[in-house]
Design a protein around this motif. Structure first.
Motif, PDB file in Angstrom:
ATOM      1  N   GLY A   1       6.569  11.466  -3.469  1.00 22.90           N
ATOM      2  CA  GLY A   1       6.311  10.139  -4.025  1.00 22.90           C
ATOM      3  C   GLY A   1       7.602   9.407  -4.330  1.00 22.90           C
ATOM      4  N   ASP A   2       8.572  10.126  -4.886  1.00 21.22           N
ATOM      5  CA  ASP A   2       9.879   9.530  -5.176  1.00 21.22           C
ATOM      6  C   ASP A   2      10.545   9.040  -3.890  1.00 21.22           C
ATOM      7  N   ALA A   3      10.478   9.862  -2.850  1.00 19.10           N
ATOM      8  CA  ALA A   3      11.098   9.506  -1.573  1.00 19.10           C
ATOM      9  C   ALA A   3      10.425   8.279  -0.966  1.00 19.10           C
ATOM     10  N   ARG A   4       9.096   8.230  -1.050  1.00 15.61           N
ATOM     11  CA  ARG A   4       8.369   7.089  -0.505  1.00 15.61           C
ATOM     12  C   ARG A   4       8.745   5.809  -1.255  1.00 15.61           C
ATOM     13  N   GLN A   5       8.851   5.912  -2.583  1.00 18.11           N
ATOM     14  CA  GLN A   5       9.238   4.765  -3.397  1.00 18.11           C
ATOM     15  C   GLN A   5      10.649   4.295  -3.026  1.00 18.11           C
ATOM     16  N   ALA A   6      11.570   5.221  -2.879  1.00  9.21           N
ATOM     17  CA  ALA A   6      12.949   4.876  -2.538  1.00  9.21           C
ATOM     18  C   ALA A   6      13.012   4.207  -1.172  1.00  9.21           C
ATOM     19  N   LYS A   7      12.240   4.716  -0.220  1.00  9.54           N
ATOM     20  CA  LYS A   7      12.217   4.130   1.114  1.00  9.54           C
ATOM     21  C   LYS A   7      11.718   2.687   1.061  1.00  9.54           C
ATOM     22  N   GLU A   8      10.655   2.451   0.310  1.00 12.71           N
ATOM     23  CA  GLU A   8      10.100   1.102   0.212  1.00 12.71           C
ATOM     24  C   GLU A   8      11.057   0.149  -0.505  1.00 12.71           C
ATOM     25  N   LYS A   9      11.753   0.650  -1.525  1.00  7.30           N
ATOM     26  CA  LYS A   9      12.743  -0.184  -2.221  1.00  7.30           C
ATOM     27  C   LYS A   9      13.880  -0.557  -1.272  1.00  7.30           C
ATOM     28  N   ALA A  10      14.319   0.384  -0.474  1.00  6.53           N
ATOM     29  CA  ALA A  10      15.394   0.115   0.485  1.00  6.53           C
ATOM     30  C   ALA A  10      14.931  -0.922   1.513  1.00  6.53           C
ATOM     31  N   LYS A  11      13.706  -0.794   1.988  1.00  4.46           N
ATOM     32  CA  LYS A  11      13.172  -1.752   2.943  1.00  4.46           C
ATOM     33  C   LYS A  11      13.124  -3.141   2.312  1.00  4.46           C
TER      34      LYS A  11
ATOM     35  N   PHE B   1      16.724  -4.699   2.087  1.00  5.80           N
ATOM     36  CA  PHE B   1      17.277  -5.182   3.346  1.00  5.80           C
ATOM     37  C   PHE B   1      16.460  -6.314   3.943  1.00  5.80           C
ATOM     38  N   LYS B   2      15.230  -6.464   3.502  1.00  2.82           N
ATOM     39  CA  LYS B   2      14.380  -7.530   4.022  1.00  2.82           C
ATOM     40  C   LYS B   2      14.853  -8.887   3.524  1.00  2.82           C
ATOM     41  N   HIS B   3      15.375  -8.942   2.307  1.00  2.00           N
ATOM     42  CA  HIS B   3      15.745 -10.230   1.690  1.00  2.00           C
ATOM     43  C   HIS B   3      17.185 -10.537   1.875  1.00  2.00           C
TER      44      HIS B   3
ATOM     45  N   SER C   1       0.826  -1.202   0.000  1.00  2.00           N
ATOM     46  CA  SER C   1       0.000   0.000   0.000  1.00  2.00           C
ATOM     47  C   SER C   1       0.867   1.261   0.000  1.00  2.00           C
ATOM     48  N   GLN C   2       2.017   1.192   0.652  1.00  2.00           N
ATOM     49  CA  GLN C   2       2.921   2.340   0.664  1.00  2.00           C
ATOM     50  C   GLN C   2       3.522   2.570  -0.717  1.00  2.00           C
ATOM     51  N   LYS C   3       3.827   1.471  -1.419  1.00  2.00           N
ATOM     52  CA  LYS C   3       4.349   1.598  -2.783  1.00  2.00           C
ATOM     53  C   LYS C   3       3.295   2.221  -3.687  1.00  2.00           C
ATOM     54  N   ALA C   4       2.060   1.771  -3.541  1.00  2.00           N
ATOM     55  CA  ALA C   4       0.970   2.313  -4.346  1.00  2.00           C
ATOM     56  C   ALA C   4       0.753   3.791  -4.028  1.00  2.00           C
TER      57      ALA C   4
END
Length: 57
Positions: A42-52, A55-57, A4-7
């Motif tokens: 929006g760019d910052a939110r996308q970057a944050k989710e990509k970083a998460k 590091f999750k995997h 939902s955060q990515k969306a």
């Protein structure tokens, strides 16, 4: 939750681009700047989710 955060990030990016284009078309510098700011959020939110995800995997 992450999906939902990515969306939300994609939505902010799209709204920002649209607002920026509309501001440019009508000559409204404030609207154009607001669109750029919204797109950047929006760019910052996308970057944050990509970083998460990275590091999750």
């Amino acid at each position: 939750m992450a999906g939902s955060q990515k969306a939300k990030g994609k939505t902010e990016q799209a709204k920002g681009k649209a607002k920026e284009a509309m501001g440019r078309a009508v000559g409204n510098e404030r609207m154009e700047a607001e669109g750029r700011a919204e797109g950047a959020r929006g760019d910052a939110r996308q970057a944050k989710e990509k970083a998460k995800d990275t590091f999750k995997h």
